[in-house]
Scaffold this motif. Structure first.
Motif, PDB file in Angstrom:
ATOM      1  N   MET A   1       0.852  -1.202   0.000  1.00 19.59           N
ATOM      2  CA  MET A   1       0.000   0.000   0.000  1.00 19.59           C
ATOM      3  C   MET A   1       0.881   1.244   0.000  1.00 19.59           C
ATOM      4  O   MET A   1       1.028   1.915   1.015  1.00 19.59           O
ATOM      5  CB  MET A   1      -0.852   0.020   1.262  1.00 19.59           C
ATOM      6  CG  MET A   1      -1.756  -1.166   1.410  1.00 19.59           C
ATOM      7  SD  MET A   1      -3.158  -0.760   2.452  1.00 19.59           S
ATOM      8  CE  MET A   1      -2.371  -0.249   3.971  1.00 19.59           C
ATOM      9  N   ASP A  28      -1.270   7.666  -8.891  1.00 11.90           N
ATOM     10  CA  ASP A  28      -2.692   7.677  -9.243  1.00 11.90           C
ATOM     11  C   ASP A  28      -3.444   8.847  -8.602  1.00 11.90           C
ATOM     12  O   ASP A  28      -4.334   9.422  -9.201  1.00 11.90           O
ATOM     13  CB  ASP A  28      -3.332   6.352  -8.815  1.00 11.90           C
ATOM     14  CG  ASP A  28      -2.690   5.176  -9.541  1.00 11.90           C
ATOM     15  OD1 ASP A  28      -2.829   5.113 -10.771  1.00 11.90           O
ATOM     16  OD2 ASP A  28      -2.012   4.355  -8.883  1.00 11.90           O
ATOM     17  N   CYS A 209      -8.461   4.893   1.035  1.00 14.06           N
ATOM     18  CA  CYS A 209      -8.154   3.565   1.576  1.00 14.06           C
ATOM     19  C   CYS A 209      -8.564   2.467   0.581  1.00 14.06           C
ATOM     20  O   CYS A 209      -7.844   1.476   0.404  1.00 14.06           O
ATOM     21  CB  CYS A 209      -8.816   3.363   2.939  1.00 14.06           C
ATOM     22  SG  CYS A 209      -8.038   4.404   4.198  1.00 14.06           S
ATOM     23  N   ARG A 210      -9.688   2.669  -0.099  1.00  6.11           N
ATOM     24  CA  ARG A 210     -10.112   1.702  -1.128  1.00  6.11           C
ATOM     25  C   ARG A 210      -9.084   1.685  -2.264  1.00  6.11           C
ATOM     26  O   ARG A 210      -8.673   0.616  -2.735  1.00  6.11           O
ATOM     27  CB  ARG A 210     -11.508   2.105  -1.651  1.00  6.11           C
ATOM     28  CG  ARG A 210     -12.040   1.210  -2.746  1.00  6.11           C
ATOM     29  CD  ARG A 210     -13.545   1.417  -3.027  1.00  6.11           C
ATOM     30  NE  ARG A 210     -14.052   2.753  -2.779  1.00  6.11           N
ATOM     31  CZ  ARG A 210     -14.071   3.741  -3.690  1.00  6.11           C
ATOM     32  NH1 ARG A 210     -13.585   3.548  -4.897  1.00  6.11           N
ATOM     33  NH2 ARG A 210     -14.572   4.928  -3.393  1.00  6.11           N
ATOM     34  N   SER A 211      -8.645   2.865  -2.667  1.00  9.90           N
ATOM     35  CA  SER A 211      -7.679   2.947  -3.766  1.00  9.90           C
ATOM     36  C   SER A 211      -6.375   2.244  -3.392  1.00  9.90           C
ATOM     37  O   SER A 211      -5.766   1.551  -4.207  1.00  9.90           O
ATOM     38  CB  SER A 211      -7.387   4.402  -4.105  1.00  9.90           C
ATOM     39  OG  SER A 211      -8.566   5.052  -4.470  1.00  9.90           O
ATOM     40  N   LYS A 213      -6.010  -0.194  -1.321  1.00  9.01           N
ATOM     41  CA  LYS A 213      -6.271  -1.647  -1.338  1.00  9.01           C
ATOM     42  C   LYS A 213      -6.216  -2.198  -2.756  1.00  9.01           C
ATOM     43  O   LYS A 213      -5.805  -3.325  -2.985  1.00  9.01           O
ATOM     44  CB  LYS A 213      -7.651  -1.945  -0.738  1.00  9.01           C
ATOM     45  CG  LYS A 213      -7.585  -2.258   0.734  1.00  9.01           C
ATOM     46  CD  LYS A 213      -8.711  -3.170   1.160  1.00  9.01           C
ATOM     47  CE  LYS A 213      -8.370  -3.750   2.515  1.00  9.01           C
ATOM     48  NZ  LYS A 213      -9.490  -3.890   3.383  1.00  9.01           N
ATOM     49  N   GLN A 214      -6.642  -1.353  -3.697  1.00 12.08           N
ATOM     50  CA  GLN A 214      -6.641  -1.768  -5.108  1.00 12.08           C
ATOM     51  C   GLN A 214      -5.243  -1.678  -5.725  1.00 12.08           C
ATOM     52  O   GLN A 214      -5.053  -1.924  -6.901  1.00 12.08           O
ATOM     53  CB  GLN A 214      -7.592  -0.881  -5.918  1.00 12.08           C
ATOM     54  CG  GLN A 214      -9.060  -1.140  -5.641  1.00 12.08           C
ATOM     55  CD  GLN A 214      -9.950  -0.014  -6.193  1.00 12.08           C
ATOM     56  OE1 GLN A 214      -9.470   1.029  -6.645  1.00 12.08           O
ATOM     57  NE2 GLN A 214     -11.254  -0.243  -6.149  1.00 12.08           N
ATOM     58  N   GLY A 215      -4.286  -1.252  -4.908  1.00 16.45           N
ATOM     59  CA  GLY A 215      -2.909  -1.184  -5.395  1.00 16.45           C
ATOM     60  C   GLY A 215      -2.549   0.147  -6.031  1.00 16.45           C
ATOM     61  O   GLY A 215      -1.496   0.302  -6.650  1.00 16.45           O
ATOM     62  N   LYS A 216      -3.439   1.129  -5.900  1.00 15.50           N
ATOM     63  CA  LYS A 216      -3.122   2.443  -6.477  1.00 15.50           C
ATOM     64  C   LYS A 216      -2.107   3.162  -5.609  1.00 15.50           C
ATOM     65  O   LYS A 216      -1.998   2.903  -4.416  1.00 15.50           O
ATOM     66  CB  LYS A 216      -4.402   3.274  -6.603  1.00 15.50           C
ATOM     67  CG  LYS A 216      -5.341   2.705  -7.635  1.00 15.50           C
ATOM     68  CD  LYS A 216      -6.447   3.664  -7.961  1.00 15.50           C
ATOM     69  CE  LYS A 216      -7.308   3.075  -9.071  1.00 15.50           C
ATOM     70  NZ  LYS A 216      -8.587   3.769  -9.221  1.00 15.50           N
ATOM     71  N   SER A 258       0.914   2.610   5.714  1.00 15.82           N
ATOM     72  CA  SER A 258       0.803   2.679   4.250  1.00 15.82           C
ATOM     73  C   SER A 258       1.893   3.573   3.649  1.00 15.82           C
ATOM     74  O   SER A 258       2.065   3.612   2.442  1.00 15.82           O
ATOM     75  CB  SER A 258      -0.578   3.198   3.849  1.00 15.82           C
ATOM     76  OG  SER A 258      -0.760   4.515   4.327  1.00 15.82           O
TER      77      SER A 258
END
Ligand code: GDP
Ligand code: IMO
Ligand code: MG
Length: 424
Positions: A1, A28, A209-211, A213-216, A258
């Motif tokens: 992250m 990103d 936090c979602r981004s 997790k998505q690897g951004k 992170s």
């Protein structure tokens, strides 16, 4: 992250805007985590120069989203003006700019209180940017602030503004003898912001936090500088937020685990706008020469910046607090005309040599800098992009800094434009 954080290592204006704009090509999301429109981040490419105050410095890179986090204090007037400027330049903002619903708003009375308070302080004025930053953070921590989310409910907004204004107008009038703010005009103005700002408002913590997790990849953009931090800076001559690394977690709602890179932006000499201690300040022709060569005039207020030699005692302190993983050293080209260049390596306080950055004002005002003198390079280096093309004296200067701080340089900036950079 992976989150990278860009942090000003001095008193602000180190060139954060340039570096963020440059390195966010591979990122990103760029997210601002503290401060407000007191910041002035300059971005240059080709023959264009733009100053951003609130919108993150990733906005001019396609494919990069921008977040204004909960830790920022937002002046809606300044924000809408800036959105207009970016749009006029042909850049999309819709679907790319996200504003935290939890961020606090700067209200006109914050600016008026700040102005009155600065006058009240008289000889002890902080020399703020006049953007209402301090009073807005005061209200946030006094739990009487108005947040972005409040704009969405007109009736509630009206009630909150009226409640707040009763107190503020009493303070303005009775304590400071200043002019009151017109409540109805203010309500009318802020109710309109609802429509304008609504498309950008979201839960940015969830988004970030979602981004992640998505690897951004996220780049957190600090404003101001570490020595203006309300806890770690030259208090009370500081701003009212946390530009240092901890502010990134609380100002965005992302976990410290992170963060894997903390980039310290170091100007090759020192500057400061506003009042307060500045041990290596040059109050002479040399200081004026640095100001003119480096165009050291505030990007927000136009005030002349105070200039001085690089201060490694101060930088060692901000390196310690932030845990810089690497440094971007900017404005090296500005030192090109000098026969010799000084670097402060120690202070003398009450006859004793120290390397500790004192936290109390009397000591900071009293310290005498101890300098090492290095030969200048007397050669134009603007726009150099290769390490080996730098004169040996310039390389030695940089090496002295990175050896002292025990942190490597990843970037050296040799001009204001994007491509005037050495990537190491
Ligand atoms: P920020 O607040 O940290 O983003 O910095 P500012 O934008 O307020 O101030 C930095 C100033 O220096 C701006 O005018 C930049 O365009 C300029 N600048 C940045 N890097 C360099 C550099 O390496 N050389 C020169 N000459 N100017 C630079
Ligand atoms: P960027 O992000 C330099 C200074 C002001 C004043 C003090 C408090 O461009 O580096 P404030 O308005 O924040 O309450 O003022 O902090 N200051 C800055 N100096 N660069 C900045 O931002 C600054 N933002 C605030 O001059 O001394
Ligand atoms: Mg600036």
């Amino acid at each position: 992250m992976p989150v990278s954080v860009v942090i000003g290592s001095q008193w602000g204006d180190e060139g954060k805007g340039k570096i963020v704009d440059l390195i966010c090509r591979d990122i990103d999301i760029v997210a601002r985590y503290q401060g407000g429109a007191n910041a002035g981040h300059t971005i240059c490419w080709d023959d264009k120069t733009f100053v951003l105050h609130l919108i993150p410095s990733g906005i001019f890179q396609e494919g990069v989203d921008c977040v204004i986090g909960n830790g920022v204090v937002i002046d809606p007037v300044a924000m809408m003006k800036e959105i207009g400027m970016v749009k006029d330049l042909g850049y999309d903002v819709g679907g790319r700019l996200f504003v935290s619903h939890n961020a606090h708003l700067i209200m006109p009375y914050h600016k008026r209180i700040e102005e009155a308070k600065e006058k009240w302080r008289d000889g002890e004025a902080i020399g703020t940017t006049g953007r209402g930053i301090g009073p807005a953070y005061v209200d946030k921590f006094a739990r009487s602030g108005i947040r972005v989310v409040d704009l969405l409910d007109r009736d509630l907004l009206r009630k909150k503004i009226i409640a707040s204004m009763e107190e503020k107008n009493a303070i303005l009038e009775k304590v400071y003898g200043a002019e009151k703010v017109d409540v109805e005009a203010l309500i009318e103005e802020y109710v309109e912001f609802d429509k304008l700002i609504d498309p950008y408002i979201t839960d940015t913590t969830e988004l970030l936090c979602r981004s992640l997790k998505q690897g951004k990849r996220v780049l957190a953009e600090g404003a101001q500088g570490s020595l203006l931090d309300v806890d770690f800076g030259t208090y009370p001559f500081v701003t009212s937020s946390h530009p240092t690394v901890g502010g990134c977690c609380t100002g965005l709602g992302i976990p410290p685990t992170s963060i894997d890179r903390v980039i310290g932006i170091v100007k090759a000499y020192s500057t400061r706008v506003g009042n307060g201690p500045f041990p290596t300040e040059l109050n002479n022709d040399l200081g004026e020469e640095l100001r003119q060569t480096g165009h050291e005039f505030g990007a927000t207020t136009g005030r002349p910046r105070r200039c001085g030699w690089l201060d490694l005692v101060a930088l060692n302190y901000t390196t310690m607090i932030n845990g810089f993983t690497d440094l971007a050293i900017t404005k090296l080209d500005v030192l090109s005309n000098l026969d010799e260049i000084k670097i402060c390596t120690d202070y003398v306080l009450k006859g004793k040599k120290i390397r500790r950055f004192p936290s109390d004002l009397p000591s900071l005002n009293e310290v005498e800098p101890v300098y090492v003198t290095m030969p200048g390079w007397n050669k134009d280096i603007v726009g150099i992009t290769e390490w080996n093309d730098l004169p040996v004296e310039a390389r030695n200067y940089l090496k002295f800094v990175t050896d002292y701080l025990e942190v490597p340089a990843s970037l050296v900036s040799t001009g204001p434009k994007r491509d005037q950079t050495i990537v190491l």
